[in-house]
Scaffold this active site. Structure first.
Site, PDB file in Angstrom:
ATOM      1  N   MET A 214     -30.056  40.479  24.750  1.00 20.55           N
ATOM      2  CA  MET A 214     -31.169  41.301  25.186  1.00 20.55           C
ATOM      3  C   MET A 214     -30.051  42.501  26.330  1.00 20.55           C
ATOM      4  O   MET A 214     -29.425  41.466  26.712  1.00 20.55           O
ATOM      5  CB  MET A 214     -32.033  40.687  26.183  1.00 20.55           C
ATOM      6  CG  MET A 214     -31.885  39.978  27.085  1.00 20.55           C
ATOM      7  SD  MET A 214     -33.856  39.428  27.880  1.00 20.55           S
ATOM      8  CE  MET A 214     -34.140  41.021  28.024  1.00 20.55           C
TER       9      MET A 214
ATOM     10  N   GLY B  39     -20.581  37.724  17.255  1.00 26.04           N
ATOM     11  CA  GLY B  39     -21.929  36.491  16.779  1.00 26.04           C
ATOM     12  C   GLY B  39     -21.898  36.886  14.884  1.00 26.04           C
ATOM     13  O   GLY B  39     -20.567  36.888  14.174  1.00 26.04           O
TER      14      GLY B  39
ATOM     15  N   PRO C 253       8.206  -8.878  -5.757  1.00 28.96           N
ATOM     16  CA  PRO C 253       7.773  -9.972  -6.112  1.00 28.96           C
ATOM     17  C   PRO C 253       6.275 -10.302  -6.784  1.00 28.96           C
ATOM     18  O   PRO C 253       5.924 -10.620  -6.801  1.00 28.96           O
ATOM     19  CB  PRO C 253       8.197 -10.953  -4.797  1.00 28.96           C
ATOM     20  CG  PRO C 253       8.450 -10.387  -3.965  1.00 28.96           C
ATOM     21  CD  PRO C 253       8.754  -8.435  -4.232  1.00 28.96           C
TER      22      PRO C 253
ATOM     23  N   LYS D 141     -20.607  50.521  19.412  1.00 27.67           N
ATOM     24  CA  LYS D 141     -21.381  51.084  20.764  1.00 27.67           C
ATOM     25  C   LYS D 141     -22.486  50.529  21.927  1.00 27.67           C
ATOM     26  O   LYS D 141     -22.184  49.033  22.128  1.00 27.67           O
ATOM     27  CB  LYS D 141     -22.464  51.157  19.902  1.00 27.67           C
ATOM     28  CG  LYS D 141     -22.818  51.768  18.359  1.00 27.67           C
ATOM     29  CD  LYS D 141     -23.774  51.841  17.285  1.00 27.67           C
ATOM     30  CE  LYS D 141     -23.741  50.207  17.028  1.00 27.67           C
ATOM     31  NZ  LYS D 141     -24.903  49.551  16.471  1.00 27.67           N
TER      32      LYS D 141
ATOM     33  N   PRO E  29     -18.220  34.407  19.458  1.00 22.00           N
ATOM     34  CA  PRO E  29     -19.508  35.147  20.822  1.00 22.00           C
ATOM     35  C   PRO E  29     -18.142  35.522  21.278  1.00 22.00           C
ATOM     36  O   PRO E  29     -18.695  35.762  22.485  1.00 22.00           O
ATOM     37  CB  PRO E  29     -20.211  33.793  21.105  1.00 22.00           C
ATOM     38  CG  PRO E  29     -19.798  32.112  20.853  1.00 22.00           C
ATOM     39  CD  PRO E  29     -19.016  33.190  19.486  1.00 22.00           C
TER      40      PRO E  29
ATOM     41  N   ALA F   3       0.996  -1.220  -0.045  1.00 20.27           N
ATOM     42  CA  ALA F   3      -0.333   0.000   0.085  1.00 20.27           C
ATOM     43  C   ALA F   3       1.400   1.315  -0.410  1.00 20.27           C
ATOM     44  O   ALA F   3       0.993   2.467  -0.756  1.00 20.27           O
ATOM     45  CB  ALA F   3      -0.952  -0.194   1.028  1.00 20.27           C
ATOM     46  N   VAL F   4       2.100   1.244   0.785  1.00 18.53           N
ATOM     47  CA  VAL F   4       2.860   2.645   0.754  1.00 18.53           C
ATOM     48  C   VAL F   4       3.452   3.168  -0.963  1.00 18.53           C
ATOM     49  O   VAL F   4       3.696   3.804  -0.764  1.00 18.53           O
ATOM     50  CB  VAL F   4       3.903   1.871   1.757  1.00 18.53           C
ATOM     51  CG1 VAL F   4       4.700   3.565   1.769  1.00 18.53           C
ATOM     52  CG2 VAL F   4       3.143   1.690   2.957  1.00 18.53           C
TER      53      VAL F   4
ATOM     54  N   ASP G 177     -16.808  45.900  16.443  1.00 20.61           N
ATOM     55  CA  ASP G 177     -17.656  45.729  17.473  1.00 20.61           C
ATOM     56  C   ASP G 177     -17.234  46.077  18.673  1.00 20.61           C
ATOM     57  O   ASP G 177     -16.025  45.064  18.940  1.00 20.61           O
ATOM     58  CB  ASP G 177     -19.138  44.884  17.680  1.00 20.61           C
ATOM     59  CG  ASP G 177     -20.057  45.283  16.506  1.00 20.61           C
ATOM     60  OD1 ASP G 177     -19.849  46.249  15.442  1.00 20.61           O
ATOM     61  OD2 ASP G 177     -21.013  44.438  16.180  1.00 20.61           O
TER      62      ASP G 177
HETATM   63  N1  SAH Z   1     -24.796  39.240  16.379  1.00 12.50           N
HETATM   64  C1  SAH Z   1     -24.384  38.954  18.035  1.00 12.50           C
HETATM   65  C2  SAH Z   1     -25.531  40.196  18.296  1.00 12.50           C
HETATM   66  C3  SAH Z   1     -25.549  41.325  18.423  1.00 12.50           C
HETATM   67  S1  SAH Z   1     -27.065  42.099  19.422  1.00 12.50           S
HETATM   68  C4  SAH Z   1     -25.181  37.958  16.958  1.00 12.50           C
HETATM   69  O1  SAH Z   1     -25.318  37.158  16.340  1.00 12.50           O
HETATM   70  O2  SAH Z   1     -24.460  37.316  18.316  1.00 12.50           O
HETATM   71  C5  SAH Z   1     -25.811  42.139  21.208  1.00 12.50           C
HETATM   72  C6  SAH Z   1     -26.530  41.046  21.996  1.00 12.50           C
HETATM   73  O3  SAH Z   1     -25.770  39.547  21.784  1.00 12.50           O
HETATM   74  C7  SAH Z   1     -26.167  41.355  23.382  1.00 12.50           C
HETATM   75  O4  SAH Z   1     -27.090  42.047  24.450  1.00 12.50           O
HETATM   76  C8  SAH Z   1     -26.477  39.818  24.196  1.00 12.50           C
HETATM   77  O5  SAH Z   1     -27.732  39.106  24.298  1.00 12.50           O
HETATM   78  C9  SAH Z   1     -25.927  38.994  23.257  1.00 12.50           C
HETATM   79  N2  SAH Z   1     -24.489  38.289  22.779  1.00 12.50           N
HETATM   80  C10 SAH Z   1     -23.748  38.865  22.179  1.00 12.50           C
HETATM   81  N3  SAH Z   1     -22.549  38.163  22.374  1.00 12.50           N
HETATM   82  C11 SAH Z   1     -22.588  36.828  23.098  1.00 12.50           C
HETATM   83  C12 SAH Z   1     -21.542  36.453  24.312  1.00 12.50           C
HETATM   84  N4  SAH Z   1     -20.534  35.974  23.989  1.00 12.50           N
HETATM   85  N5  SAH Z   1     -22.968  35.907  25.565  1.00 12.50           N
HETATM   86  C13 SAH Z   1     -23.378  36.047  25.751  1.00 12.50           C
HETATM   87  N6  SAH Z   1     -24.826  36.932  24.987  1.00 12.50           N
HETATM   88  C14 SAH Z   1     -23.757  37.126  23.740  1.00 12.50           C
END
Ligand code: SAH
Length: 475
Positions: free
Chosen positions: A383, A302, A43, A270, A225, A22-23, A248
């Protein structure tokens, strides 16, 4: 061992492979791919080699190794699996000045075969000089991940245009600048998007025109995240070639550390409440840098299309004629669920999951509460922690059971991740008791109870049964 790296042109050159297993078959295959005239001496042959010999693709010398097999060979590969025979082959080859590779024996070999990453005609070869082949193969894997598949097409295009490039730009430094600005910029971008014809047209246009202003572009990249391991390969590549990164606040330092060293990183983050930088300013920055011919990475926590205003940014770029790409990222709901051990759907507990934002009073007022309060579904709520009172009131009002479990994930996937669990009835109190802060994601629904037994990352969940409630964490 100081080896001299070398790429050999073996087209129509005789190469001997000793061994029929095989090798040997694998080695013969690679040599054939390079156009060598391969003779296999053994062989007996493996089924694959037998078939190749029958078709005349390789020549078969039947029997045990004899020195005259080396006549006319440029290289020999000893793959007999028999140490004594391999040694004899190496000695004979040495005497006849034929370079020899003895499989898995760096000392007997006068040439080594590197681990390779292929983006033909581009080839990256890696060797540890026989010190640690496993390390070479690990490095190979990492380079494999870094080099985009379309590099092969780029190399082919560059090869085809080489003469015209030299004619138009006789100065080597000017040629290099053109290469970096045009081929590695817009041409590579188009190839990555699978648009070979447009790429060639762009190259022709750039080469024909007067030193036209370079075209900048924007890549909207999801940074995930926080855990850099959750970046995609495409995100990593974008970071590695960026001139400017507009990121961000939530993008983690570990992720930013993976960017190209001399890229300029600008925090356009922000914070809820105090808008340090308006969306308009972000738009203006993207446009300014792209028009200056730079490769802009707009890096978002995210995924850029999940509560990330990515849509608005693309509309703006489109309206201003700036080229863009989008690289998705792992959104907080997916990451927090995974890192808290909470499956978002489950055959027994939840047949659907909703991504919801409740960042401000407005969004709380416009949500479809009767639908959100339905049983056997999971809410992933992006949130500010401030909205929890209202959230609880509305859900209870619309019939969600007070005993519905929740898992509130703070800093999901990061080292400092905390998970607070409990029931809907006590949600804001539990969050306050543990001084949960942004960024936090709420997972509410039957599945949240699974965090207690399925958690695997970081500290165990702060649940009522197991943990006394601590007062404000960082008072
Ligand atoms: N575009 C991002 C969301 C932005 S809104 C995504 O797809 O994840 C921002 C919110 O995302 C935060 O208020 C929180 O609710 C959540 N978030 C982002 N990163 C986080 C993390 N590491 N742990 C927990 N919540 C997270």
């Amino acid at each position: 061992m100081a080896l001299y790296p070398l790429f050999a042109d073996l087209r129509s050159r005789a190469v001997l492979v000793v061994g029929g297993g095989a090798v040997a078959e694998r080695k013969a295959g690679r040599l054939l791919a390079a156009g060598a005239l391969v003779t296999v001496g053994a062989p007996e042959l493996s089924a694959g080699l037998r078939e190749k010999a029958a078709r005349g693709v390789v020549r078969h010398l039947c029997g045990r190794f004899e020195p005259h097999w080396l006549d006319g060979a440029w290289l020999v590969v000893a793959a007999t699996g028999d140490a004594d025979v391999n040694r004899r082959i190496a000695e004979c080859a040495e005497r006849r000045r034929v370079l020899v590779n003895v499989v898995d024996d760096a000392v007997l070999s006068s040439f080594h075969v590197p681990a390779v990453v292929e983006r033909a005609p581009l080839v990256v070869a890696i060797s540890s000089g026989g010190a640690a082949p496993a390390l070479a193969s690990h490095v190979r894997g990492r380079i494999e991940a870094l080099l985009e598949p379309s590099l092969g097409a780029l190399a082919t295009l560059a090869q085809r245009w080489r003469g015209r490039l030299r004619e138009r730009l006789p100065d080597a430094a000017a040629r290099r600048r053109f290469f970096e600005r045009c081929l590695l910029g817009p041409v590579a971008d188009l190839l990555r998007r699978g648009r070979a014809e447009a790429a060639e047209a762009e190259l022709a246009r750039a080469l024909a025109g007067p030193a036209a202003a370079p075209q900048g572009s924007v890549v909207l990249v999801g940074a995930g995240p926080g855990d850099p391991g959750l970046l995609t390969l495409a995100a990593l590549r974008a970071l590695g070639t960026a001139d400017v990164i507009l990121h961000d606040r939530l993008v983690s330092a570990e992720v930013l550390a993976l960017a190209r060293r001399d890229a300029e990183a600008i925090d356009v983050g922000k914070r809820v409440g105090g808008h340090r930088s308006q969306q308009d300013e972000i738009h203006a920055l993207m446009l300014f840098h792209a028009r200056a011919g730079r490769r802009v990475v707009r890096l978002k926590a995210g995924d850029p299309f999940v509560f990330g205003r990515g849509g608005e940014e693309l509309e703006f770029l489109r309206a201003h004629g700036v080229a863009y790409e989008v690289v998705p990222g792992i959104t907080a709901a997916l990451a927090c669920a995974a890192y808290a051990g909470v499956p978002l759907t489950h055959r027994e507990h939840a047949q659907s999951a909703r991504l919801v934002t409740a960042h401000c009073r407005d969004s709380l007022d416009t949500l479809d509460w009767p639908a959100l309060a339905a049983e056997r579904q999971t809410l992933a709520v992006y949130m500010g922690v401030a909205g929890l009172e209202t959230l609880r009131a509305r859900l209870l009002e619309h019939g969600r059971a007070p005993g519905t479990p929740f898992a509130l994930v703070e800093n999901g996937s990061r080292r400092e991740q905390r998970v607070v669990t409990g029931t809907l009835a006590e949600l804001p109190e539990r969050a306050r008791a543990h001084a949960v802060q942004a960024p936090a994601l709420l997972i509410l629904g039957e599945v949240a109870a699974l965090a207690q037994c399925l958690h695997w990352f970081g500290a165990p969940p702060l649940g009522r049964a197991t943990e006394p409630i601590r007062e404000a964490r960082a008072a």
